[in-house]
Scaffold this motif. Structure first.
Motif, PDB file in Angstrom:
ATOM      1  N   GLU A 187      50.183  20.010 -19.101  1.00  0.00           N
ATOM      2  CA  GLU A 187      50.984  20.993 -18.355  1.00  0.00           C
ATOM      3  C   GLU A 187      50.113  21.924 -17.509  1.00  0.00           C
ATOM      4  O   GLU A 187      50.418  22.190 -16.353  1.00  0.00           O
ATOM      5  CB  GLU A 187      51.822  21.846 -19.322  1.00  0.00           C
ATOM      6  N   ILE A 188      49.055  22.437 -18.121  1.00  0.00           N
ATOM      7  CA  ILE A 188      48.257  23.444 -17.410  1.00  0.00           C
ATOM      8  C   ILE A 188      47.300  22.788 -16.416  1.00  0.00           C
ATOM      9  O   ILE A 188      47.251  23.159 -15.244  1.00  0.00           O
ATOM     10  CB  ILE A 188      47.441  24.289 -18.423  1.00  0.00           C
ATOM     11  N   LEU A 189      46.552  21.785 -16.905  1.00  0.00           N
ATOM     12  CA  LEU A 189      45.483  21.220 -16.078  1.00  0.00           C
ATOM     13  C   LEU A 189      45.960  20.713 -14.711  1.00  0.00           C
ATOM     14  O   LEU A 189      45.347  21.033 -13.694  1.00  0.00           O
ATOM     15  CB  LEU A 189      44.759  20.114 -16.855  1.00  0.00           C
ATOM     16  N   PRO A 190      47.060  19.951 -14.661  1.00  0.00           N
ATOM     17  CA  PRO A 190      47.484  19.476 -13.337  1.00  0.00           C
ATOM     18  C   PRO A 190      47.771  20.618 -12.372  1.00  0.00           C
ATOM     19  O   PRO A 190      47.613  20.482 -11.174  1.00  0.00           O
ATOM     20  CB  PRO A 190      48.770  18.691 -13.635  1.00  0.00           C
ATOM     21  N   ASN A 191      48.182  21.768 -12.923  1.00  0.00           N
ATOM     22  CA  ASN A 191      48.491  22.893 -12.058  1.00  0.00           C
ATOM     23  C   ASN A 191      47.255  23.645 -11.581  1.00  0.00           C
ATOM     24  O   ASN A 191      47.282  24.254 -10.514  1.00  0.00           O
ATOM     25  CB  ASN A 191      49.426  23.871 -12.776  1.00  0.00           C
ATOM     26  N   VAL A 192      46.189  23.649 -12.430  1.00  0.00           N
ATOM     27  CA  VAL A 192      45.006  24.393 -11.982  1.00  0.00           C
ATOM     28  C   VAL A 192      44.014  23.498 -11.255  1.00  0.00           C
ATOM     29  O   VAL A 192      43.125  23.991 -10.574  1.00  0.00           O
ATOM     30  CB  VAL A 192      44.276  25.118 -13.149  1.00  0.00           C
ATOM     31  N   LEU A 193      44.194  22.192 -11.357  1.00  0.00           N
ATOM     32  CA  LEU A 193      43.227  21.286 -10.745  1.00  0.00           C
ATOM     33  C   LEU A 193      43.004  21.556  -9.252  1.00  0.00           C
ATOM     34  O   LEU A 193      41.854  21.613  -8.802  1.00  0.00           O
ATOM     35  CB  LEU A 193      43.667  19.831 -10.975  1.00  0.00           C
ATOM     36  N   PRO A 194      44.087  21.748  -8.481  1.00  0.00           N
ATOM     37  CA  PRO A 194      43.843  22.045  -7.067  1.00  0.00           C
ATOM     38  C   PRO A 194      42.987  23.290  -6.873  1.00  0.00           C
ATOM     39  O   PRO A 194      42.125  23.331  -5.998  1.00  0.00           O
ATOM     40  CB  PRO A 194      45.251  22.274  -6.502  1.00  0.00           C
ATOM     41  N   VAL A 195      43.214  24.293  -7.725  1.00  0.00           N
ATOM     42  CA  VAL A 195      42.424  25.518  -7.591  1.00  0.00           C
ATOM     43  C   VAL A 195      40.953  25.230  -7.890  1.00  0.00           C
ATOM     44  O   VAL A 195      40.046  25.732  -7.211  1.00  0.00           O
ATOM     45  CB  VAL A 195      42.954  26.597  -8.560  1.00  0.00           C
ATOM     46  N   ILE A 196      40.724  24.390  -8.913  1.00  0.00           N
ATOM     47  CA  ILE A 196      39.341  24.046  -9.254  1.00  0.00           C
ATOM     48  C   ILE A 196      38.686  23.313  -8.086  1.00  0.00           C
ATOM     49  O   ILE A 196      37.559  23.614  -7.686  1.00  0.00           O
ATOM     50  CB  ILE A 196      39.292  23.172 -10.525  1.00  0.00           C
ATOM     51  N   VAL A 197      39.418  22.359  -7.525  1.00  0.00           N
ATOM     52  CA  VAL A 197      38.859  21.582  -6.412  1.00  0.00           C
ATOM     53  C   VAL A 197      38.517  22.499  -5.242  1.00  0.00           C
ATOM     54  O   VAL A 197      37.443  22.406  -4.631  1.00  0.00           O
ATOM     55  CB  VAL A 197      39.863  20.498  -5.962  1.00  0.00           C
TER      56      VAL A 197
END
Ligand code: ADP
Ligand code: MG
Length: 627
Positions: A187-197
């Motif tokens: 749930e969380i990771l897919p949402n923050v992944l763009p921010v990490i990238v």
């Protein structure tokens, strides 16, 4: 993916960055198979050969080593180290951030204070200290650069995670029995992944610079191994006599960092879904006006639109959202504008006060006369004077029109004080009076509520109170009840009706519901594909619709006690306003359409106090809606 690349390359600079970086990456990958001399072989006889010498395209350095070869191998190493550092920092930093943000409470506190301690050191100093402790060497430099960048990722990602951790979908996942780790991963990771990238793409360049900096100081790569920083460091002594030895690695560093940063910015923009609509810029405070000719403003009416035309220019397309609309409304009158979604009602309403977002919107023709003055040519200052003061708007969604962080009373007071000086106390008393007048119970207490403490109907009443705040002459209500349930809608409608009678207000009421029009409006204008297709007194039109579209719209409304009448949807879709058909825009969906309907311009033909844009109004009026 293709769409992503398209968006990316629309930003020219980002495209340039992508091309340059790809070229450099390719060279770095191909270095081992290119026919280059060994970068570490010294030949003291050939020291400081200038560029374009025989066998040494970029010349040689102070030990006679081939600069081109060293540059390629050095670039390879620098890129690898920078990217590795970025990956490590992103991985560890994001993990810390996600865990802290997700677990919150004490864990969050402890972790973030540790991160803060790291952040409290000037980070170049910190990197130097780490390398000093571990000893010089490329791997240690990599560790140092990664370590000092961890807090940056941790802070960023924690902020995003905190926002997500309380969202409903996370609660739902928890209720469904998922463990914390599962929730974080799914749930969380897919949402923050763009921010990490995005964070990575904007920091890789920086990390390459930092590693080069450490190597420059002799703390990174050790001789004879070349990386861009150490090449610069070794060339320092010969800066004046043989400048090419420093210029070559210098230009490479410049190119790498510039291209990564340009690309990073582009990636950030292209990932952001809000930018996909093409709205890359902030709209101007007033709609751009590009009229070919200025029509004479001759109207005694309070508010009159004359042949108003508003277009959107997106890419090479032109959307004729409003294609020549004429309307008028006077004191104490209520004019309804009705039509399917996308027929141009909102754009018409927004054009009145120059509120259509520009770019891409443009008013390209016609006039809006308010008390005899043309608003289309008016300056921003004039418009601002009138907006909210003489002409007020009520929009569909009160939750997005009210500011979530201010009390409703303060927002009302701001609306009044924007137009006239008023002591705070008096303004507050007036705010309570306004809330009272829109029948909010216990107004004296409600005035200190925040919008989220009110129900949808209450909030819409506040919006109405705000529209009334400066006792306007005209209120333009754009589907004000669409977001409300039917009983609340009835209350709001009767409230507007009373206000109109008490204060002699002119109301322009936009809706897609004939039931609402019947209840409230004296006159009604039916819009289709940006134009009025029928206009007249509500009773007359309800009684005898003469345009097939009006007739169809009315057949969509269920009647209470109307027995088992079939409800007829309108087959087909409204036309796209960027390629309107010839002739009548409704012809493709019309059962009465003949060949003549598909040619030339069909005029809005006046007939007594009504008007209709149809060639066969009599036929329409005599036929029952069947399918
Ligand atoms: P409605 O009658 O539902 O209020 P609107 O007035 O909002 O319809 O929109 C009318 C037309 O204007 C739409 O069909 C749409 O194609 C066009 N339009 C509105 N806003 C934009 C925009 N920002 N860019 C391009 N076209 C737009
Ligand atoms: Mg609308």
């Amino acid at each position: 993916m293709i769409q992503f690349l398209k968006l990316l390359f629309r930003n020219r600079l980002a495209g340039l960055g992508a091309v340059v970086l790809t070229f450099i990456l390719l060279l770095a990958l191909l270095t081992p198979i290119l026919p280059l001399p060994d970068p570490d072989i010294t030949a003291t006889g050939d020291r400081f050969m200038p560029p374009f010498s025989d066998g040494h395209l970029l010349g040689t350095d102070h030990l006679g080593r081939d600069l081109l070869s060293r540059l390629m191998w050095g670039t390879r190493l620098s890129l690898a180290v920078g990217a590795a550092a970025a990956l490590i920092a992103a991985f560890i930093g994001s993990t810390i951030g996600i865990v802290a943000g997700f677990l919150s409470g004490r864990t969050d506190n402890v972790i973030m204070r540790l991160v803060d301690m790291l952040m409290a050191f000037p980070y170049i100093l910190l990197a130097l200290a780490i390398v000093a402790a571990l000893g010089p060497g490329l791997i240690n430099a990599l560790i140092a650069v990664a370590a000092v960048n961890i807090p940056f990722f941790a802070r960023n990602i924690r902020g995003v995670t905190v926002g997500l951790a309380n969202k409903e979908f996370v609660d739902a996942a928890r209720l469904s029995g998922m463990s914390n780790i599962q929730i974080i991963l799914s749930e969380i990771l897919p949402n923050v992944l763009p921010v990490i990238v995005i964070a990575m793409s904007t920091t890789v360049g920086w990390m390459i610079l930092e590693t080069a900096g450490l190597s420059f100081l002799g703390l990174g790569s050790q001789p004879p191994q070349a990386d861009l920083g150490s090449m610069l460091g070794e060339a320092r002594a010969a800066l004046i006599t043989s400048p090419h030895t420093s210029i070559v690695p210098g230009i490479m560093i410049f190119l790498i960092v510039m291209s990564i940063n340009l690309l990073g910015d582009g990636v950030r923009d292209a990932i952001d879904p809000r930018l996909k609509s093409g709205a890359l810029s902030r709209p101007l405070p007033a709609t751009i006006v590009e009229r070919k000719e200025t029509p004479p403003v001759a109207s005694d009416d309070l508010l009159a639109l004359q042949d108003l035309r508003t277009e959107f220019h997106v890419g090479d397309r032109t959307y004729k959202a409003v294609g020549g609309v004429s309307l008028k409304v006077n004191k104490g009158e209520c004019l309804g504008i009705i039509g399917e979604s996308g027929s141009g009602k909102s754009v018409t309403a927004l054009s009145v006060m120059g509120l259509v977002a520009s770019p891409p919107g443009k008013i390209v023709g016609g006039a809006v006369s308010f008390q005899g003055n043309d608003l289309v040519g008016a300056s921003y200052d004039e418009l601002r004077e009138l907006r909210g003061d003489r002409v007020a708007y009520i929009f569909q969604d009160p939750l997005s029109t009210l500011h979530p962080l201010y009390k409703v009373g303060d927002q009302l007071i701001e609306a009044m004080q924007a137009h006239r000086r008023m002591p705070q106390k008096e303004a507050r008393a007036r705010a309570i009076e306004l809330l009272d007048s829109v029948r909010i119970p216990n107004a004296a207490r409600r005035v200190d509520n925040y919008p989220h403490e009110m129900s949808g109907g209450m909030r819409q009443r506040v919006s109405i109170a705000m529209a009334l705040a400066n006792e306007p002459d005209v209120i333009i209500a754009d589907e004000p009840t669409t977001a409300l349930d039917v009983t609340v809608q009835a209350q709001i409608l009767s409230l507007l009706d009373d206000l109109r009678r008490e204060r002699d207000l002119a109301i322009v009421f936009i809706t897609h519901d004939f039931g609402v029009v019947a209840q409230l409006c004296d006159r009604v204008a039916v819009m289709y594909a940006g134009r009025i297709v029928e206009e007249g007194p509500t009773a007359a039109i309800l009684d005898d619709p003469q345009h097939p579209y009006t007739k169809r719209l009315m057949a969509c409304v269920p009647e209470l006690g109307g027995g088992k009448r079939e409800l007829h949807a309108i087959a087909g879709l409204p036309p796209a306003v960027d390629r309107l058909p010839q002739g009548c825009a409704f012809a493709p969906r019309c059962e009465f359409a003949q060949d003549v309907c598909r040619q030339g311009e069909i005029k809005l033909e006046p007939n007594g106090d009504r008007a209709v844009r149809c060639l066969f109004p009599d036929k329409v009026s005599q036929t029952e809606v069947t399918s």
